[in-house]
Design a protein around this motif. Structure first.
Motif, mmCIF file in Angstrom:
data_model
loop_
_atom_site.group_PDB
_atom_site.id
_atom_site.type_symbol
_atom_site.label_atom_id
_atom_site.label_comp_id
_atom_site.label_asym_id
_atom_site.label_seq_id
_atom_site.Cartn_x
_atom_site.Cartn_y
_atom_site.Cartn_z
ATOM 1 N N UNK A 136 -35.343 -5.692 58.469
ATOM 2 C CA UNK A 136 -36.845 -4.347 58.337
ATOM 3 C C UNK A 136 -36.859 -3.985 59.538
ATOM 4 N N UNK A 137 -36.615 -3.294 59.920
ATOM 5 C CA UNK A 137 -36.472 -1.721 60.973
ATOM 6 C C UNK A 137 -37.588 -1.251 60.664
ATOM 7 N N UNK A 138 -38.548 -0.526 59.811
ATOM 8 C CA UNK A 138 -39.440 0.213 59.800
ATOM 9 C C UNK A 138 -39.880 -0.729 57.976
ATOM 10 N N UNK A 139 -41.313 0.101 58.064
ATOM 11 C CA UNK A 139 -42.469 -0.600 56.397
ATOM 12 C C UNK A 139 -42.185 0.625 56.320
ATOM 13 N N UNK A 140 -41.703 0.774 54.345
ATOM 14 C CA UNK A 140 -42.873 1.850 53.483
ATOM 15 C C UNK A 140 -44.095 2.226 54.009
ATOM 16 N N UNK A 141 -44.640 3.211 53.963
ATOM 17 C CA UNK A 141 -45.620 4.157 54.128
ATOM 18 C C UNK A 141 -46.238 4.429 52.733
ATOM 19 N N UNK A 142 -46.091 5.460 52.251
ATOM 20 C CA UNK A 142 -45.972 5.764 51.137
ATOM 21 C C UNK A 142 -44.774 7.089 50.681
ATOM 22 N N UNK A 143 -44.820 7.368 49.297
ATOM 23 C CA UNK A 143 -43.669 7.707 48.720
ATOM 24 C C UNK A 143 -44.724 9.391 47.963
ATOM 25 N N UNK A 144 -43.516 9.865 47.376
ATOM 26 C CA UNK A 144 -44.010 10.924 46.553
ATOM 27 C C UNK A 144 -42.941 12.046 46.773
ATOM 28 N N UNK A 145 -43.443 12.202 45.661
ATOM 29 C CA UNK A 145 -42.214 13.724 44.997
ATOM 30 C C UNK A 145 -43.173 14.947 44.496
ATOM 31 N N UNK A 146 -41.614 16.051 44.257
ATOM 32 C CA UNK A 146 -42.540 17.352 43.593
ATOM 33 C C UNK A 146 -42.552 17.429 42.042
ATOM 34 N N UNK A 147 -43.032 18.611 42.403
ATOM 35 C CA UNK A 147 -43.825 18.740 40.938
ATOM 36 C C UNK A 147 -43.864 20.307 40.426
ATOM 37 N N UNK A 148 -44.865 20.660 39.208
ATOM 38 C CA UNK A 148 -44.353 21.728 38.882
ATOM 39 C C UNK A 148 -45.852 22.359 38.689
ATOM 40 N N UNK A 149 -46.223 23.084 40.688
ATOM 41 C CA UNK A 149 -47.417 23.194 39.797
ATOM 42 C C UNK A 149 -47.749 24.734 39.531
ATOM 43 N N UNK A 150 -49.396 24.849 38.179
ATOM 44 C CA UNK A 150 -49.435 26.297 38.042
ATOM 45 C C UNK A 150 -50.502 26.037 37.880
ATOM 46 N N UNK A 151 -51.205 27.734 37.802
ATOM 47 C CA UNK A 151 -53.030 27.700 37.696
ATOM 48 C C UNK A 151 -52.648 28.429 36.407
ATOM 49 N N UNK A 152 -53.843 27.432 36.044
ATOM 50 C CA UNK A 152 -53.298 27.549 34.085
ATOM 51 C C UNK A 152 -54.573 28.963 33.633
ATOM 52 N N UNK A 153 -55.785 29.618 34.914
ATOM 53 C CA UNK A 153 -56.063 30.721 34.700
ATOM 54 C C UNK A 153 -55.046 31.755 34.230
ATOM 55 N N UNK A 154 -54.168 32.032 35.242
ATOM 56 C CA UNK A 154 -52.696 32.902 35.178
ATOM 57 C C UNK A 154 -52.692 32.724 33.590
ATOM 58 N N UNK A 155 -52.179 31.656 33.367
ATOM 59 C CA UNK A 155 -51.312 31.491 32.344
ATOM 60 C C UNK A 155 -51.739 31.724 31.518
ATOM 61 N N UNK A 156 -53.299 31.183 31.094
ATOM 62 C CA UNK A 156 -54.130 31.802 30.329
ATOM 63 C C UNK A 156 -53.811 33.965 30.121
ATOM 64 N N UNK A 157 -54.901 34.256 31.237
ATOM 65 C CA UNK A 157 -54.730 35.289 31.642
ATOM 66 C C UNK A 157 -53.946 36.039 30.991
ATOM 67 N N UNK A 158 -51.915 36.319 31.112
ATOM 68 C CA UNK A 158 -50.910 36.104 30.337
ATOM 69 C C UNK A 158 -50.642 35.709 29.018
ATOM 70 N N UNK A 159 -51.677 35.251 28.407
ATOM 71 C CA UNK A 159 -50.120 34.901 27.080
ATOM 72 C C UNK A 159 -49.659 34.024 27.137
ATOM 73 N N UNK A 160 -49.348 33.035 28.299
ATOM 74 C CA UNK A 160 -48.729 32.245 28.171
ATOM 75 C C UNK A 160 -48.991 30.716 28.156
ATOM 76 N N UNK A 161 -47.312 30.304 27.192
ATOM 77 C CA UNK A 161 -47.906 28.477 27.438
ATOM 78 C C UNK A 161 -47.909 27.994 28.420
ATOM 79 N N UNK A 162 -48.855 27.183 28.414
ATOM 80 C CA UNK A 162 -48.850 25.752 29.736
ATOM 81 C C UNK A 162 -46.840 25.775 30.050
ATOM 82 N N UNK A 163 -46.615 25.195 31.060
ATOM 83 C CA UNK A 163 -45.295 24.370 31.654
ATOM 84 C C UNK A 163 -45.050 22.807 30.969
#
Length: 415
Positions: A136-163
């Protein structure tokens, strides 16, 4: 680690001899007297400095003879500073690394073997990522991933279904076009034109970035062209151009926090900084083209091979990565995810809001695109790909020419 484009623009191997010959930060312990160890990090920069301090305060309370001196740097500056410290023999006792560049650091000899730590507490794949030939030469400190953030208010105003997790690129593009109102400074989408987004979108298009054995380039392909066109096609249409601010530090996070961005491809490390926004937002699994593929990142902490306080540094690294305090602080703050194996301990994470759909974080882990890792040439490969994509985005090259040029420049770096 608050970032969207993870670029490391420095070499490592050339400083190995100097780093081992020099002295590390921290005071040499005298008998049973007090010890000061140093820790340099990028992972707390951008809003989690106080959370890191909570962990350090708890560590010092349990280890009253040890004081931890912390240096926190922006991600964009971190690896250049680390290079300088390694070359000058002034590197901290403990310092942050990433999985993507672990191999290069390990090969250079700047990492001390980590002994006496029970690695079974970590998710095995994460612990194994920082081990070489059984050491072992290092220890994992965290992990994370990428997701799609979205502004629900803008979606509502445009009449679009959420992702949803069923969305593909076509669905995302259609929504982005409806959301964009450039005259009002509102944009439908933001996805960095960078190496990290490119290797992931190549996978989403059904292609490969490199061959399975890492010996040849595969991204100069129909799938690679589709991925590059997907990223570049957003610029100036549903996403700001570089001239309009895209790519400048914190531009995307500010745009989203100000309610001016409909969708945003970024990491879960941004949850905490958005907790007090005045609009409703949520997340979903990133859309794919022929398949889903989410970027999975892992950070680790290493101990300098030149440290004079190996034992104290090891105790701190162990606490920093796996203590109950660390688990509690990370989950409460939404500061990435602790690397522990106990899934039950992660349940509180799903109960926190915002966002409401935190399940998307774990759903995204079902199909991931791991960052290609080639050792010594890693940083140069990343820079090359981003440079060529930037040339295409600026209209100075066609996508096809940019990928051909990237292939010609990357191929000599491969073993």
């Amino acid at each position: 680690m608050a970032h969207t484009a993870r670029l490391v623009g420095v070499g490592i191997v050339a400083v190995a001899g100097l780093a081992l010959a020099g002295c590390s930060g921290g005071e040499t312990p005298t008998g049973d007297g007090p010890i000061t160890i140093t820790y340099t990090n990028f992972t707390s920069n951008g809003g989690n400095e106080a959370n890191l301090q909570k962990i350090i305060d708890a560590f010092e309370a349990e280890n009253d003879s040890v004081t931890v001196e912390v240096t926190t740097l922006p991600y964009a500056d971190y690896f250049t500073a680390l290079q300088t410290d390694l070359a000058g023999g002034t590197v901290s006792d403990v310092f942050d690394i990433e999985f993507a560049n672990y191999a290069a650091y390990q090969e250079s000899g700047v990492l001390a073997p980590i002994e006496g730590v029970d690695t079974s507490i970590y998710q095995s794949t994460l612990a194994d990522a920082y081990a070489t030939d059984g050491t072992q030469y290092a220890l994992p400190s965290s992990f994370s991933n990428v997701v799609l953030f979205y502004n629900a208010d803008l979606f509502d105003a445009a009449g679009i279904e959420y992702p949803t997790s069923e969305w593909n690129w076509e669905d995302e593009q259609a929504a982005a076009e409806k959301l964009t109102d450039a005259a009002a400074g509102v944009w439908g989408d933001y996805q960095p034109i960078s190496y990290n987004e490119f290797y992931k979108t190549v996978a989403q298009a059904g292609g490969e970035f490199l061959s399975a054995d890492g010996s040849s380039v595969e991204f100069n392909s129909p799938e690679g062209v589709a991925a590059a066109e997907w990223l570049i096609g957003k610029s100036g249409t549903t996403m700001p151009t570089a001239e309009q601010g895209a790519g400048t530090p914190d531009f995307d996070s500010t745009l989203f926090a100000d309610g001016k961005l409909g969708m945003w491809h970024t990491g879960i490390w941004m949850f905490g900084s958005l907790a007090d926004t005045t609009f409703t937002w949520d997340v979903a699994v990133e859309p794919g083209d022929s398949q889903h593929a989410s970027a999975l990142f892992s950070n680790g902490v290493a101990i300098s091979a030149g440290s004079k306080n190996i034992e104290a540094a090891t105790t701190f690294a162990d606490f920093l990565t796996s203590s109950q305090t660390t688990v509690d602080v990370r989950l409460d703050a939404g500061w990435e995810l602790p690397p522990i194996a106990d899934q039950a301990a992660l349940e509180p994470y799903l109960e926190k809001t915002p966002p409401t759909n935190r399940q998307a974080v774990f759903d995204s882990l079902e199909e991931v695109a791991l960052a290609p890792s080639i050792g010594e040439g890693q940083a140069e490969m990343q820079d090359i790909v981003t440079e060529e994509l930037t040339e295409a985005a600026a209209g100075r090259k066609s996508v096809e020419q940019a990928l051909t040029d990237a292939e010609e420049r990357v191929a000599p770096l491969l073993g």
